[in-house]
Each structure stands twice: as structure tokens, then as C-alpha cells.
Motif scaffolding. Structure first.
Motif, PDB file in Angstrom:
ATOM      1  N   ARG A   1       0.588  -1.738   0.051  1.00 27.08           N
ATOM      2  CA  ARG A   1       0.097  -0.114   0.421  1.00 27.08           C
ATOM      3  C   ARG A   1       1.024   1.134  -0.341  1.00 27.08           C
ATOM      4  O   ARG A   1       1.854   1.178   0.531  1.00 27.08           O
ATOM      5  CB  ARG A   1      -1.169  -0.110   1.267  1.00 27.08           C
ATOM      6  CG  ARG A   1      -2.125   1.164   1.038  1.00 27.08           C
ATOM      7  CD  ARG A   1      -3.279   1.139   2.537  1.00 27.08           C
ATOM      8  NE  ARG A   1      -2.425   2.097   3.722  1.00 27.08           N
ATOM      9  CZ  ARG A   1      -2.188   1.561   4.858  1.00 27.08           C
ATOM     10  NH1 ARG A   1      -1.911   0.162   4.787  1.00 27.08           N
ATOM     11  NH2 ARG A   1      -1.732   1.862   5.834  1.00 27.08           N
ATOM     12  N   ILE A   2       0.168   2.272  -0.389  1.00 31.21           N
ATOM     13  CA  ILE A   2       1.119   3.511  -0.563  1.00 31.21           C
ATOM     14  C   ILE A   2       0.382   3.851   0.058  1.00 31.21           C
ATOM     15  O   ILE A   2      -1.303   4.960  -0.604  1.00 31.21           O
ATOM     16  CB  ILE A   2       1.537   4.333  -1.895  1.00 31.21           C
ATOM     17  CG1 ILE A   2       2.583   2.745  -2.491  1.00 31.21           C
ATOM     18  CG2 ILE A   2       2.207   5.648  -2.251  1.00 31.21           C
ATOM     19  CD1 ILE A   2       2.613   3.237  -4.020  1.00 31.21           C
ATOM     20  N   ASP A   3       0.447   4.978   1.174  1.00 36.90           N
ATOM     21  CA  ASP A   3       0.010   6.870   1.596  1.00 36.90           C
ATOM     22  C   ASP A   3       0.662   7.775   0.947  1.00 36.90           C
ATOM     23  O   ASP A   3       1.528   8.274   1.108  1.00 36.90           O
ATOM     24  CB  ASP A   3      -0.260   6.533   2.758  1.00 36.90           C
ATOM     25  CG  ASP A   3      -0.849   5.411   3.385  1.00 36.90           C
ATOM     26  OD1 ASP A   3      -1.995   5.340   2.961  1.00 36.90           O
ATOM     27  OD2 ASP A   3      -0.635   4.704   4.786  1.00 36.90           O
ATOM     28  N   TYR A   4      -0.393   8.577  -0.132  1.00 35.79           N
ATOM     29  CA  TYR A   4      -0.178   9.716  -1.017  1.00 35.79           C
ATOM     30  C   TYR A   4      -0.040  11.342  -0.011  1.00 35.79           C
ATOM     31  O   TYR A   4      -1.485  10.690   0.857  1.00 35.79           O
ATOM     32  CB  TYR A   4      -0.905   9.604  -2.260  1.00 35.79           C
ATOM     33  CG  TYR A   4      -0.590   8.173  -2.673  1.00 35.79           C
ATOM     34  CD1 TYR A   4      -1.388   7.685  -3.030  1.00 35.79           C
ATOM     35  CD2 TYR A   4       1.043   8.515  -3.802  1.00 35.79           C
ATOM     36  CE1 TYR A   4      -0.648   6.313  -4.199  1.00 35.79           C
ATOM     37  CE2 TYR A   4       1.247   7.428  -4.784  1.00 35.79           C
ATOM     38  CZ  TYR A   4       0.423   6.801  -4.984  1.00 35.79           C
ATOM     39  OH  TYR A   4       0.900   5.392  -5.807  1.00 35.79           O
ATOM     40  N   GLY A   5       1.117  11.740  -0.644  1.00 37.21           N
ATOM     41  CA  GLY A   5       0.302  13.003   0.567  1.00 37.21           C
ATOM     42  C   GLY A   5       1.734  13.931  -0.092  1.00 37.21           C
ATOM     43  O   GLY A   5       2.850  13.575  -0.209  1.00 37.21           O
TER      44      GLY A   5
END
Length: 443
Positions: free
Chosen positions: A220-224
């Protein structure tokens, strides 16, 4: 004769290729565990990821690189080993987007890309059987006429390496086959052992402080403004993310994944032929490639085997027996090898975009997420160029090349993940039928 064939097995280990069997070393990096902080997180341990890591580390960035399997596991470690000038296909088609000057710059970058590889190998003293000399092979008189134009254009670009047009009656000096209508020799291109190059670049990256982790597929990638990249046992927090997975991006980022088509490409390696017999096939030890849609590419290894590849598959399904599939193609070029044993067979996915131009840029809605993919068969050099352009952009350096690539839009293949390969395979069938008709009319 197919005894002792090393059959392909899809696993977390390297494909059972000639390259894996002759690797200089076996590097082992741990899986990601716990938290890692970095300026940049790179996903993908092939040429794109490794060279971006090297370029960034040389600019003072802290870098973490995650590889789902092994360094060089994908196309970077199992390709045909041909180091050929140029990026993309028919670059003039982009003149309406980037102008004539932009097209010329892309062509110059395609020449510079090979020099980046040359200098990287020299700087880090990487032992990867680098050999200079390459020849484009004409299947039709029209192809041969195109070579004359190519030579003049390369000279106009200031290309400094020897270019030699080979007439049909002189082809015996280049290849022991009567299949071709001429050739164009380029002494500024050549061939190498791609897995040893990838392993050498991983060691170089590590020496510069890059933290490499294998067996660490991203879940998973949490963008921001700060990205968080998750694997099974840990995560990376970074200011910037680089996605360098190419044909193996899968569903990690659907926006990018829809713009690159994984296409199968396959290679067989003969038993050692001995120097005399090997040189009867390729007298000047060059890499060679023809001009067909389902092209053949081949060369000699350092221990005098013939490495013969091609048969680009868009169906998404590998042949059950690669050696049985590829051997007739090899014998169509070299019927004199009917008695030769095939020792290795392997394949893998390359990434192809609809317009055949490498996709290098950043996500519009996530400006701290960069990517490079879809090299369409020019990956050995184009990946190294991509690494430099990405590093320049991330470092805030002026990068004319990055901006040029980023200006070219790339369409999403229709049909979604499961239908786009069959749809493209049907479309490619039309081009192959047309090509067969052109070949028939030219003889």
C-alpha cells in the motif's frame, strides 16, 4: 536436441537463465522491517530504480530502494543484453507536441543514454562483458533504404561513432545467414551481460549509502506531502516517491498501470559452440536485430554461445515450452545449428506504451511522485537516461529532457487489466499480416 534445458520457473528467485548461471556474485539484501526514513523511496530494483538511486545518492539524497523479489529480477536481469542507441520509435510523430527542436533533443538524448551506461560501467569498474558493435538487419530493400537515411540523420546529429552501411552481397561479413537484404553497423552500440550490470549497479548504489531491501513487495502507498510506502513487515516514510516497476507495476498504481502493457519476450541460449563456430555465425561479435514486428535479436555470449531472442507476445501467456517455440525461429536464421543443444530458455515481461516512447514524469495530482516505465525494447540505455532525468527533476536541477518526456501524453490501453492484452494481440495480428505481405512482395 533439448537435453539439459533449464526451464523457466516463475518464483522470487532469478529466472533460470544463462545470466543467472554466470552471475559474478550473489548479492543478498534483507526484507524491509520496521520504519525507514528517507528523502526518496524508490520502488523497483531494476535498471530504472538502481540508476535513479545512484544519481540521487551522488547528489546527496538519502534513498531507500524496495524490490519485491531480487535485484534485477525483471527485464533488467533477463533481457537480450543489447545496448542500442536511441529512445522510442518514430520520434518525429511528437513534433506537434514538443516541436522540431524537442524532437531533435530527444534524438540526442537517445545517443547520450548509451554514453551514460558506458561511463557508469567505467566509473564503478563493473565486469559485465561490455562489447562494442551492433548491426541493424534489413528484411526488405525498403528497410535497407531506411538505413541510408538513418546514417545521414545520425551524422547530422553529430554522432561520433563509426557507421557503416553493409550491402546485401557483403552481409557474410556480419552474419552467417542469407536471410537479410543489408545492414547498418553502429560501433557506438553493443552488448553486455545485463544481470551482472544490474548487480554491479546495486553494489555501486550501496557504496553510496543507498539502503536496498529485497523480498519487500509494496502492499500500500499512502500519498500526501510525505508518502508512506508499506510492505509486509515495515514501511518507508519519504518526501518523494519514485515508481520504477515498469511491466511489473500491476495494481500498485492503476493510473500508471493502465498506460503500460506487459508483453512477453523470450531468449534461448545454445550450448557453447567454440570460438570458430560461433564466429562463423557472427564474425565480428556484434549484437544484431532485424526489423520485423516480431523481431529477432541475437548475439554471442562471452563463452561462445548463441543467445537468440524475440517473439514479443502480447497475449499475456507464456509459451509452455520456450525452447520448442524459439528453436524454429533460430533455425530459420541459422539452419546450420540443427544439431545444437539448447542449454537455457527463459522469458519475461517488457513494458510497452501505445506510442512506444518511454514514459518519464510525475503524477499530476501527486507532484512528489515520479515514475519511469514503458521502454519498448530499448530499456538497457533508456532506463539509465531515465534515472538521470528523474534525479535532475527531484533535485530541482534544470532538466530539459525530463520536461520533454513529461509533455508527451500517454493513453490508457482499453479493456482494463484482463482485456487490454488480448485486444492488442488482435491488433498486432493485423500488422504481422501486413508485414508478411510486404515481405512476399519484396522477394
Amino acid at each position: 536436441m533439448n537435453a539439459r534445458v533449464h526451464r523457466p520457473v516463475h518464483s522470487d528467485q532469478h529466472a533460470p537463465s544463462y545470466y543467472a548461471a554466470t552471475a559474478n556474485c550473489q548479492l543478498d539484501y534483507p526484507p524491509l522491517a520496521g520504519e525507514q526514513l528517507a528523502d526518496v523511496c524508490i520502488v523497483g530494483g531494476g535498471f530504472s530504480g538502481l540508476n535513479t538511486a545512484i544519481e540521487l545518492a551522488e547528489r546527496g539524497f538519502s534513498v531507500v530502494l524496495l524490490e519485491a523479489r531480487r535485484i534485477g529480477w525483471g527485464a533488467s536481469g533477463r533481457n537480450g543484453g543489447q545496448l542500442i542507441r536511441g529512445v522510442g520509435h518514430d520520434l518525429d510523430q511528437f513534433a506537434n507536441l514538443i516541436g522540431a527542436d524537442g524532437v531533435r533533443e530527444l534524438k540526442l538524448l537517445g545517443l547520450e543514454a548509451v554514453e551514460i551506461v558506458r561511463r557508469r560501467i567505467e566509473h564503478f569498474a563493473i565486469d559485465c562483458d561490455l562489447t562494442w558493435g551492433y548491426c541493424d538487419l534489413a528484411n526488405t530493400p525498403k528497410h535497407f533504404e531506411g538505413f541510408l537515411e538513418d546514417r545521414e540523420e545520425l551524422r547530422a546529429l553529430g554522432y561520433r561513432h563509426e557507421l557503416l552501411v553493409v550491402k546485401p552481397d557483403e552481409m557474410y561479413r556480419v552474419v552467417g545467414s542469407d536471410r537479410y537484404c543489408g545492414g547498418l553497423i553502429d560501433m557506438g552500440s553493443g552488448h553486455l551481460h545485463p544481470l551482472n550490470l544490474a548487480l554491479g549497479e546495486a553494489a555501486a548504489a550501496e557504496s553510496l549509502g543507498v539502503r536496498l531491501f529485497e523480498h519487500s513487495p509494496v502492499t500500500r502507498i499512502d500519498y500526501g506531502p510525505e508518502v508512506r510506502v508499506h510492505a509486509a513487515q515495515g514501511w518507508v516514510r519519504a518526501k518523494t516517491l519514485v515508481l520504477a516497476c515498469n511491466a511489473y507495476l500491476n495494481d500498485l498504481n492503476p493510473e500508471l498501470g493502465g498506460k503500460v502493457l506487459p508483453a512477453g519476450s523470450y531468449v534461448i541460449a545454445t550450448e557453447p559452440l567454440g570460438e570458430a563456430r560461433a564466429r562463423s555465425l557472427i564474425p565480428q561479435n556484434m549484437a544484431l536485430c532485424d526489423q520485423r514486428v516480431a523481431l529477432d535479436y541475437y548475439r554471442l555470449s562471452a563463452d561462445h554461445r548463441l543467445l537468440f531472442g524475440g517473439a514479443c507476445h502480447y497475449s499475456g501467456r507464456d509459451p509452455k515450452d520456450i525452447a520448442a517455440y524459439m528453436r524454429p525461429k533460430m533455425l530459420a536464421v541459422f539452419p546450420q545449428l540443427a544439431d545444437v543443444r539448447i542449454d537455457f530458455q527463459w522469458g519475461g515481461m517488457i513494458g510497452i506504451g501505445a506510442n512506444r516512447l518511454p514514459q518519464i514524469g510525475r503524477l499530476k495530482d501527486q507532484p512528489n511522485v515520479y515514475y519511469a516505465q514503458a521502454y519498448a525494447g530499448h530499456g538497457v540505455n533508456a532506463t539509465h537516461l531515465a534515472g538521470r532525468l528523474l534525479a535532475e527533476a527531484i533535485a530541482g536541477q534544470e532538466s530539459r529532457g525530463f520536461e520533454l518526456f513529461a509533455q508527451v501524453p500517454h493513453i490508457t490501453f482499453p479493456g482494463g487489466r484482463y482485456l487490454r492484452s488480448p485486444l492488442l494481440a488482435l491488433g498486432m495480428l493485423w500488422y504481422r499480416l501486413k508485414e508478411r505481405l510486404d515481405l512476399a512482395l519484396s522477394h
